[in-house]
Design a protein around this motif. Structure first.
Motif, PDB file in Angstrom:
ATOM      1  N   UNK A 134     -26.823   6.551   1.743  1.00 13.07           N
ATOM      2  CA  UNK A 134     -26.172   5.276   1.467  1.00 13.07           C
ATOM      3  C   UNK A 134     -26.092   4.995  -0.017  1.00 13.07           C
ATOM      4  N   UNK A 135     -27.169   5.304  -0.747  1.00 13.38           N
ATOM      5  CA  UNK A 135     -27.204   5.053  -2.190  1.00 13.38           C
ATOM      6  C   UNK A 135     -26.155   5.893  -2.919  1.00 13.38           C
ATOM      7  N   UNK A 136     -25.986   7.136  -2.493  1.00 13.83           N
ATOM      8  CA  UNK A 136     -25.000   8.012  -3.138  1.00 13.83           C
ATOM      9  C   UNK A 136     -23.584   7.467  -2.960  1.00 13.83           C
ATOM     10  N   UNK A 137     -23.266   7.007  -1.760  1.00 20.73           N
ATOM     11  CA  UNK A 137     -21.946   6.421  -1.513  1.00 20.73           C
ATOM     12  C   UNK A 137     -21.765   5.150  -2.342  1.00 20.73           C
ATOM     13  N   UNK A 138     -22.794   4.298  -2.358  1.00 16.81           N
ATOM     14  CA  UNK A 138     -22.711   3.042  -3.094  1.00 16.81           C
ATOM     15  C   UNK A 138     -22.535   3.242  -4.583  1.00 16.81           C
ATOM     16  N   UNK A 139     -23.313   4.137  -5.162  1.00 13.43           N
ATOM     17  CA  UNK A 139     -23.252   4.337  -6.611  1.00 13.43           C
ATOM     18  C   UNK A 139     -21.921   4.962  -7.020  1.00 13.43           C
ATOM     19  N   UNK A 140     -21.372   5.834  -6.188  1.00 10.26           N
ATOM     20  CA  UNK A 140     -20.094   6.480  -6.499  1.00 10.26           C
ATOM     21  C   UNK A 140     -18.939   5.484  -6.449  1.00 10.26           C
ATOM     22  N   UNK A 141     -18.857   4.723  -5.371  1.00  7.65           N
ATOM     23  CA  UNK A 141     -17.756   3.776  -5.208  1.00  7.65           C
ATOM     24  C   UNK A 141     -17.838   2.632  -6.215  1.00  7.65           C
ATOM     25  N   UNK A 142     -19.037   2.084  -6.396  1.00  2.98           N
ATOM     26  CA  UNK A 142     -19.186   0.939  -7.301  1.00  2.98           C
ATOM     27  C   UNK A 142     -18.957   1.330  -8.757  1.00  2.98           C
ATOM     28  N   UNK A 143     -19.363   2.538  -9.125  1.00  8.22           N
ATOM     29  CA  UNK A 143     -19.139   2.995 -10.491  1.00  8.22           C
ATOM     30  C   UNK A 143     -17.666   3.111 -10.816  1.00  8.22           C
ATOM     31  N   UNK A 159     -29.616   2.861   5.850  1.00  4.05           N
ATOM     32  CA  UNK A 159     -28.390   3.379   5.242  1.00  4.05           C
ATOM     33  C   UNK A 159     -27.693   2.302   4.403  1.00  4.05           C
ATOM     34  N   UNK A 160     -27.565   1.094   4.973  1.00  3.72           N
ATOM     35  CA  UNK A 160     -26.885   0.006   4.275  1.00  3.72           C
ATOM     36  C   UNK A 160     -27.718  -0.534   3.107  1.00  3.72           C
ATOM     37  N   UNK A 161     -29.034  -0.547   3.271  1.00  2.49           N
ATOM     38  CA  UNK A 161     -29.893  -0.940   2.153  1.00  2.49           C
ATOM     39  C   UNK A 161     -29.738   0.068   1.008  1.00  2.49           C
ATOM     40  N   UNK A 162     -29.678   1.349   1.354  1.00  2.00           N
ATOM     41  CA  UNK A 162     -29.440   2.363   0.337  1.00  2.00           C
ATOM     42  C   UNK A 162     -28.103   2.152  -0.353  1.00  2.00           C
ATOM     43  N   UNK A 163     -27.072   1.811   0.408  1.00  2.00           N
ATOM     44  CA  UNK A 163     -25.756   1.537  -0.174  1.00  2.00           C
ATOM     45  C   UNK A 163     -25.847   0.391  -1.177  1.00  2.00           C
ATOM     46  N   UNK A 164     -26.556  -0.672  -0.811  1.00  4.58           N
ATOM     47  CA  UNK A 164     -26.702  -1.832  -1.699  1.00  4.58           C
ATOM     48  C   UNK A 164     -27.416  -1.449  -2.993  1.00  4.58           C
ATOM     49  N   UNK A 165     -28.465  -0.633  -2.890  1.00  2.00           N
ATOM     50  CA  UNK A 165     -29.170  -0.213  -4.110  1.00  2.00           C
ATOM     51  C   UNK A 165     -28.278   0.677  -4.964  1.00  2.00           C
ATOM     52  N   UNK A 166     -27.417   1.475  -4.325  1.00  4.36           N
ATOM     53  CA  UNK A 166     -26.486   2.301  -5.077  1.00  4.36           C
ATOM     54  C   UNK A 166     -25.485   1.461  -5.857  1.00  4.36           C
ATOM     55  N   UNK A 167     -25.016   0.369  -5.257  1.00  2.90           N
ATOM     56  CA  UNK A 167     -24.113  -0.543  -5.956  1.00  2.90           C
ATOM     57  C   UNK A 167     -24.805  -1.110  -7.194  1.00  2.90           C
ATOM     58  N   UNK A 168     -26.051  -1.520  -7.045  1.00  4.60           N
ATOM     59  CA  UNK A 168     -26.808  -2.041  -8.196  1.00  4.60           C
ATOM     60  C   UNK A 168     -27.025  -0.951  -9.247  1.00  4.60           C
ATOM     61  N   UNK A 169     -27.443   0.219  -8.801  1.00 10.31           N
ATOM     62  CA  UNK A 169     -27.763   1.299  -9.733  1.00 10.31           C
ATOM     63  C   UNK A 169     -26.544   1.805 -10.504  1.00 10.31           C
TER      64      UNK A 169
END
Length: 409
Positions: free
Chosen positions: A263-272, A318-328
């Protein structure tokens, strides 16, 4: 090679270096039961815990000094020294016959070596990536996530092959780290810092960070975020084993690590990428993405604390990981918006140190709350700290961010 091409080469070099650093950091936790069994009566649980604490203290305390060194000296060689030092520390850890060598090699050498790397990496990425800064830091964070997952699973696999398999884990990754250090020496350019010789001073470097209220608000937010994040990450496998008694420990570790980092990998990629595209239109977009990420953490922490079904638990992780990826994705990119380019390395060191030292209390406080009440109550309490972090970012956005921004690259 043109500069426009080299910035991606540089990103690949430093991302791979920190992939190994972050991944090697996880080896100790992954093979801890094997170390305990191998060393037997020579070590206690308290001693083994002290090794982990020594790493955190060495890393957190040294980061501001690492940043200062990276601003005043050549970042390539600070990075090379850090990579070599942590790699040797990891390699020597495999030869430990008692707590002493583990404390020195894994705790201190590894911690000090790794502390030298983030300020250099962030400063180089900030210098070479402006319009693509969010994407670049997204790639960098993604490499960290991948390193943690790959190295943890690889270390566990090596440890399971023989009684001394845990030693092979340290040896293998120590040697790989040394080899990658040679790659850095050969292919990473000795890029001059922004600003000429004699233009920087310790006083100005400190003022570059502490004179910016936005930087202080963002450091406070990072501390609250790390408090919640460290608590969740450390205790999720234990929580799952208690919530689902039939679950094997290895299965609990897998679910706690794999789904979170996916989830974090998806979040960090999209948010970046999103923040890069929006930057020309919204000056404060990087701060707003940070706010969105930390706010998204809150409901998923609360849902996780009440989850009774495995499917719900996995989706929530998974969704918590996505949220941390958005922040990171904009963790350092947002900070660099308000820091004079000449002092970005030291600012990154101070920023990371403050967040790390406060956030390290999260697992301890959660353990205390778990003993006093229940692990579900302890999990739910972490949402309060995420909310406090969001409040800090809101203060920066409303009162200081636009005023503190720098316009030079």
């Amino acid at each position: 090679m043109k500069k426009v091409d080299y910035k991606w080469v540089m990103l690949a070099l430093v991302s791979a270096a920190y992939f190994l650093a972050q991944g090697s950091r996880q080896i100790y936790a992954a093979v801890l039961p094997d170390i305990k069994a191998a060393l037997g009566g020579n070590v206690s649980d308290t001693s083994l815990g002290l090794v982990g604490s020594a790493f955190t203290w060495a890393f957190g305390i040294m980061m501001p000094f690492a940043g200062l060194a990276a601003d005043f000296f050549r970042r390539k060689w600070i990075l090379v020294i850090g990579s070599l030092l942590f790699s040797i520390g990891i390699l020597l850890s495999g030869f430990a016959s008692g707590i002493g060598l583990l404390l020195i090699a894994y705790g201190i050498m590894n911690g000090v070596g790794q502390s030298l790397m983030p300020p250099c990496n962030s400063s180089l990425i900030g210098q070479f990536h402006d319009d693509t800064r969010g994407t670049a830091f997204g790639v960098y964070q993604g490499a960290i996530y991948l390193g943690i997952v790959v190295c943890s699973l690889a270390a566990s696999s090596l440890a399971g092959n023989s009684p001394d398999g845990w030693r092979k884990s340290f040896w293998v990754f120590g040697v790989i780290g040394i080899l990658w250090t040679i790659v850095l020496i050969l292919f990473l350019r000795d890029t001059p810092n922004v600003g000429g010789k004699g233009e920087v001073s310790v006083k100005k470097a400190l003022a570059a960070f502490f004179s910016k209220p936005t930087a202080l608000w963002m450091m406070a937010a990072l501390g609250f975020y790390f408090f919640a994040l460290y608590g969740v990450k450390l205790w999720t496998p234990v929580f799952m084993m208690r919530a689902f008694p039939e679950m094997a420990p290895l299965t609990a570790v897998f679910h706690g690590i794999f789904w979170f980092y996916l989830g974090a990998f998806v979040g960090v990629t999209l948010a970046g990428r999103f923040s890069d595209r929006m930057k020309p239109k919204r000056q404060t977009i990087r701060f707003e993405v940070e706010l969105a990420g930390i706010l998204l953490c809150i409901p998923f922490i609360l849902i996780m604390s009440k989850a009774t079904g495995l499917t719900v638990m996995i989706i929530t992780i998974l969704l918590f990981g996505f949220a941390t990826g958005v922040y990171d994705s904009n963790l350092y990119a947002a900070l660099l918006e308000v820091i004079d380019p000449k002092y970005r390395a030291m600012a990154t060191g101070i920023f990371g140190s403050g967040g790390c030292l406060f956030g390290a209390l999260g697992p301890l406080v959660m353990g205390l709350l778990s003993d006093a009440f229940s692990i579900r109550t302890a999990f739910a309490s972490l949402a309060i700290f995420a909310l406090a972090g969001a409040a800090c970012i809101i203060m920066a956005l409303v009162f200081t961010a636009k005023k503190d921004m720098v316009t030079t690259k």
